[in-house]
Design a protein around this motif. Structure first.
Motif, PDB file in Angstrom:
ATOM      1  N   CYS A  35       0.837  -1.199   0.000  1.00  0.00           N
ATOM      2  CA  CYS A  35       0.000   0.000   0.000  1.00  0.00           C
ATOM      3  C   CYS A  35       0.869   1.246   0.000  1.00  0.00           C
ATOM      4  O   CYS A  35       1.894   1.310   0.689  1.00  0.00           O
ATOM      5  N   THR A  36       0.467   2.245  -0.823  1.00  0.00           N
ATOM      6  CA  THR A  36       1.050   3.584  -0.786  1.00  0.00           C
ATOM      7  C   THR A  36      -0.093   4.583  -0.666  1.00  0.00           C
ATOM      8  O   THR A  36      -1.237   4.204  -0.408  1.00  0.00           O
ATOM      9  N   ASP A  37       0.208   5.874  -0.871  1.00  0.00           N
ATOM     10  CA  ASP A  37      -0.838   6.884  -0.683  1.00  0.00           C
ATOM     11  C   ASP A  37      -1.880   6.886  -1.792  1.00  0.00           C
ATOM     12  O   ASP A  37      -2.964   7.467  -1.623  1.00  0.00           O
ATOM     13  N   ASP A  38      -1.586   6.244  -2.951  1.00  0.00           N
ATOM     14  CA  ASP A  38      -2.578   6.227  -4.034  1.00  0.00           C
ATOM     15  C   ASP A  38      -2.726   4.857  -4.667  1.00  0.00           C
ATOM     16  O   ASP A  38      -3.348   4.726  -5.744  1.00  0.00           O
ATOM     17  N   TYR A  39      -2.161   3.794  -4.042  1.00  0.00           N
ATOM     18  CA  TYR A  39      -2.193   2.473  -4.659  1.00  0.00           C
ATOM     19  C   TYR A  39      -2.291   1.423  -3.564  1.00  0.00           C
ATOM     20  O   TYR A  39      -1.607   1.492  -2.542  1.00  0.00           O
ATOM     21  N   LEU A  40      -3.181   0.414  -3.787  1.00  0.00           N
ATOM     22  CA  LEU A  40      -3.365  -0.682  -2.837  1.00  0.00           C
ATOM     23  C   LEU A  40      -3.393  -1.987  -3.613  1.00  0.00           C
ATOM     24  O   LEU A  40      -4.121  -2.112  -4.598  1.00  0.00           O
ATOM     25  N   LYS A  41      -2.564  -2.961  -3.166  1.00  0.00           N
ATOM     26  CA  LYS A  41      -2.531  -4.268  -3.798  1.00  0.00           C
ATOM     27  C   LYS A  41      -2.610  -5.333  -2.724  1.00  0.00           C
ATOM     28  O   LYS A  41      -1.917  -5.271  -1.709  1.00  0.00           O
ATOM     29  N   VAL A  42      -3.480  -6.340  -2.941  1.00  0.00           N
ATOM     30  CA  VAL A  42      -3.612  -7.491  -2.054  1.00  0.00           C
ATOM     31  C   VAL A  42      -3.414  -8.734  -2.910  1.00  0.00           C
ATOM     32  O   VAL A  42      -4.160  -8.962  -3.862  1.00  0.00           O
ATOM     33  N   HIS A  43      -2.410  -9.542  -2.565  1.00  0.00           N
ATOM     34  CA  HIS A  43      -2.104 -10.734  -3.355  1.00  0.00           C
ATOM     35  C   HIS A  43      -2.249 -11.974  -2.494  1.00  0.00           C
ATOM     36  O   HIS A  43      -1.684 -12.061  -1.416  1.00  0.00           O
ATOM     37  N   PHE A  44      -3.082 -12.906  -2.947  1.00  0.00           N
ATOM     38  CA  PHE A  44      -3.193 -14.213  -2.303  1.00  0.00           C
ATOM     39  C   PHE A  44      -3.399 -15.217  -3.428  1.00  0.00           C
ATOM     40  O   PHE A  44      -4.401 -15.228  -4.112  1.00  0.00           O
ATOM     41  N   PHE A  49      -5.876  -8.334  -5.936  1.00  0.00           N
ATOM     42  CA  PHE A  49      -6.785  -7.190  -5.910  1.00  0.00           C
ATOM     43  C   PHE A  49      -5.942  -5.917  -5.982  1.00  0.00           C
ATOM     44  O   PHE A  49      -5.013  -5.744  -5.210  1.00  0.00           O
ATOM     45  N   GLU A  50      -6.281  -5.037  -6.938  1.00  0.00           N
ATOM     46  CA  GLU A  50      -5.582  -3.772  -7.101  1.00  0.00           C
ATOM     47  C   GLU A  50      -6.592  -2.634  -7.056  1.00  0.00           C
ATOM     48  O   GLU A  50      -7.683  -2.738  -7.626  1.00  0.00           O
ATOM     49  N   ALA A  51      -6.200  -1.550  -6.389  1.00  0.00           N
ATOM     50  CA  ALA A  51      -7.042  -0.355  -6.319  1.00  0.00           C
ATOM     51  C   ALA A  51      -6.178   0.866  -6.577  1.00  0.00           C
ATOM     52  O   ALA A  51      -5.287   1.165  -5.781  1.00  0.00           O
ATOM     53  N   PHE A  52      -6.431   1.545  -7.716  1.00  0.00           N
ATOM     54  CA  PHE A  52      -5.746   2.811  -8.033  1.00  0.00           C
ATOM     55  C   PHE A  52      -6.635   3.925  -7.501  1.00  0.00           C
ATOM     56  O   PHE A  52      -7.603   4.332  -8.161  1.00  0.00           O
ATOM     57  N   LEU A  53      -6.367   4.386  -6.292  1.00  0.00           N
ATOM     58  CA  LEU A  53      -7.270   5.254  -5.547  1.00  0.00           C
ATOM     59  C   LEU A  53      -7.426   6.607  -6.232  1.00  0.00           C
ATOM     60  O   LEU A  53      -6.457   7.184  -6.755  1.00  0.00           O
ATOM     61  N   SER A  54      -8.645   7.101  -6.192  1.00  0.00           N
ATOM     62  CA  SER A  54      -8.937   8.378  -6.843  1.00  0.00           C
ATOM     63  C   SER A  54      -8.448   9.568  -6.026  1.00  0.00           C
ATOM     64  O   SER A  54      -8.215  10.645  -6.583  1.00  0.00           O
ATOM     65  N   GLU A  55      -8.293   9.410  -4.700  1.00  0.00           N
ATOM     66  CA  GLU A  55      -7.812  10.477  -3.836  1.00  0.00           C
ATOM     67  C   GLU A  55      -6.681   9.933  -2.951  1.00  0.00           C
ATOM     68  O   GLU A  55      -6.633   8.731  -2.672  1.00  0.00           O
ATOM     69  N   PRO A  56      -5.775  10.785  -2.487  1.00  0.00           N
ATOM     70  CA  PRO A  56      -4.661  10.301  -1.661  1.00  0.00           C
ATOM     71  C   PRO A  56      -5.105   9.920  -0.251  1.00  0.00           C
ATOM     72  O   PRO A  56      -6.063  10.484   0.286  1.00  0.00           O
ATOM     73  N   ILE A  57      -4.398   8.962   0.332  1.00  0.00           N
ATOM     74  CA  ILE A  57      -4.648   8.518   1.706  1.00  0.00           C
ATOM     75  C   ILE A  57      -3.344   8.613   2.499  1.00  0.00           C
ATOM     76  O   ILE A  57      -2.270   8.772   1.931  1.00  0.00           O
ATOM     77  N   ASP A  58      -3.481   8.512   3.799  1.00  0.00           N
ATOM     78  CA  ASP A  58      -2.315   8.488   4.693  1.00  0.00           C
ATOM     79  C   ASP A  58      -2.021   7.019   5.002  1.00  0.00           C
ATOM     80  O   ASP A  58      -2.669   6.409   5.858  1.00  0.00           O
ATOM     81  N   LYS A  77      -8.186   9.172   5.059  1.00  0.00           N
ATOM     82  CA  LYS A  77      -8.103  10.188   4.011  1.00  0.00           C
ATOM     83  C   LYS A  77      -7.173  11.319   4.445  1.00  0.00           C
ATOM     84  O   LYS A  77      -7.118  11.676   5.618  1.00  0.00           O
ATOM     85  N   LYS A  78      -6.497  11.894   3.470  1.00  0.00           N
ATOM     86  CA  LYS A  78      -5.655  13.052   3.777  1.00  0.00           C
ATOM     87  C   LYS A  78      -6.470  14.329   3.844  1.00  0.00           C
ATOM     88  O   LYS A  78      -6.106  15.270   4.551  1.00  0.00           O
ATOM     89  N   GLU A  79      -7.590  14.380   3.103  1.00  0.00           N
ATOM     90  CA  GLU A  79      -8.457  15.561   3.101  1.00  0.00           C
ATOM     91  C   GLU A  79      -9.884  15.130   3.407  1.00  0.00           C
ATOM     92  O   GLU A  79     -10.338  14.062   2.970  1.00  0.00           O
ATOM     93  N   GLU A  80     -10.580  15.981   4.139  1.00  0.00           N
ATOM     94  CA  GLU A  80     -11.951  15.665   4.518  1.00  0.00           C
ATOM     95  C   GLU A  80     -12.866  15.791   3.304  1.00  0.00           C
ATOM     96  O   GLU A  80     -12.720  16.697   2.473  1.00  0.00           O
TER      97      GLU A  80
END
Length: 419
Positions: A35-44, A49-58, A77-80
């Motif tokens: 996981c990074t601030d704009d990308y999430l990957k889960v591998h099993f 599962f991949e998610a290219f997030l539309s907004e940045p996260i912490d 979320k980084k912004e409300e």
């Protein structure tokens, strides 16, 4: 190619995004998360599962919980505000760039964490060194004070003895003068009465003492002339016993002590009850002999027999990390990749804490686990193990070349898959 997971769900609040990913019956220990601030990957395996997030996260404040066949992600979320979409809709080239950027961010984060950890370790060592030097300085000051006190005490006793000697000498002089006066007066009296001189023998004509002898006057005083013996003592100097060759102020004492305790536990395990293995010969009861036998079988290419030798040695003693690491090498040769990963991980668990004595073994275990990951096309996980091995042995040219090769495979889109 991995199978994409599409039956996930997500909800959100003003500050939190919740994502529920089904694990398709896979155990929690077999799930890998990146996981990074704009990308999430889960591998099993064999799903991803991949998610290219539309907004940045912490990503530092985000968490993941795995259980009951589902993975729940709580993303901060980084912004409300409320998101219109969870993921962005782009072409493959954009996705590829996002993956590469996520990998670069992860590498930079790892490098920053390693640097911060190294800085903290250096500061702790510096602080420990300062404390050690301060304690040694205090000990030297204490010993010096003891020496000074003893010196002052000895000087005071010597001066007191000298004063006493001067007093005795003065008393002797005074007594001598008095005795000479007495003898002179008696000689004068005896001379007038025609009696023998006392100084000629101190006896009269009847053999009796009738005068004063100078020896009798001063003989008793001589007994008080010698000073009393000085008190003696011993200063005990104790040296800290050291097993590792490093100096105490430069070593990592808690980690080394933990490693020595594990080695002692492994040696004690040799005396445990063998149960069904009681019919073994004396050599077959020695796990180190079985390890050497397995190494020779591995060198000849007889990997199955080598695994049998390592299996028997592990039954005798489960605390020797080299048995698991060498068995992982055999599984790599036989393409038992998941078993190779499991044995390498077990070896790394036993090779803790990380000290100079097990650095080479840790590097080999990381390389074998990283090789197994790469054979399973899990290049990011493999890259992490190769980087850990390279951190242990940074001058190894082969490790540098292999790490560069894996990084190029990742950057060239080896992990790309269909949407």
């Amino acid at each position: 190619m991995p199978l994409m997971v599409t039956d996930y769900t997500w909800t959100q609040t003003e500050w939190i995004v919740y994502i529920h990913v089904p694990l398709k019956g896979v155990k929690a220990g077999e799930v890998d998360i990146f996981c990074t601030d704009d990308y999430l990957k889960v591998h099993f395996h064999p799903f991803i599962f991949e998610a290219f997030l539309s907004e940045p996260i912490d990503d530092d404040k985000s968490t993941a919980k795995i259980g009951n066949g589902i993975a729940v992600f709580t993303l901060q979320k980084k912004e409300e505000g409320l998101w219109e979409h969870l993921v962005i809709d782009c072409d493959k080239e954009t996705f590829r760039r996002i993956r590469e950027r996520a990998l670069e961010k992860a590498c930079e984060k790892l490098a920053a964490e390693a640097k911060a950890k190294a800085t903290k370790t250096q500061e702790e060592r510096k602080y420990a060194l300062e404390i050690m030097m301060k304690l040694e300085e205090e000990e030297r000051a204490r010993i010096q004070k003891m020496k000074d006190d003893e010196r002052e005490k000895a000087t005071a006793e010597l001066e007191e003895w000298k004063l006493k000697q001067r007093q005795i000498a003065a008393n002797k002089t005074q007594l001598k003068i008095q005795s000479q006066r007495i003898v002179t007066d008696k000689e004068i009296i005896l001379e007038k009465t025609h009696a023998p001189k006392l100084s000629d023998g101190c006896k009269d004509e009847h053999g009796k003492y009738n005068g004063f002898s100078q020896w009798y006057i001063f003989g008793k005083e001589k007994q008080d002339c010698l000073p009393s013996p000085r008190l003696t003592g011993n200063i005990q100097v104790k040296f800290t016993p050291r097993i590792f060759p490093t100096a105490l102020r430069e070593s990592r004492v808690p980690e080394e002590e933990e490693w020595l305790q594990k080695q002692a536990k492994a040696r004690r395990a040799l005396n445990a009850d063998l149960g069904e293995l009681k019919n073994l010969t004396e050599e077959e009861r020695n796990p180190h002999w079985l390890k050497d036998k397995g190494d020779k079988l591995f060198a000849t290419g007889n990997y199955l027999s080598a695994i049998n030798a390592y299996n028997l040695a592990i039954k005798l003693n489960r605390e020797i990390p080299a048995l698991y690491s060498n068995r992982a090498a055999c599984h790599l040769k036989l393409r038992n990749l998941y078993k190779a990963i499991e044995d390498s991980s077990q070896a790394l668990d036993l090779l803790t804490p990380p000290v100079a004595g097990n650095a080479g073994a840790r590097a080999r275990a990381h390389v074998r686990r990283g090789t197994a990951f790469c054979e399973l096309e899990l290049y990011i996980e493999g890259l992490q193990d190769y980087q850990a091995a390279l951190k242990i042995d940074p001058q190894n040219k082969t490790l540098q070349a292999d790490t560069h090769k894996i990084r190029q495979i990742i950057q060239n889109g080896a992990l790309c898959h269909s949407d």
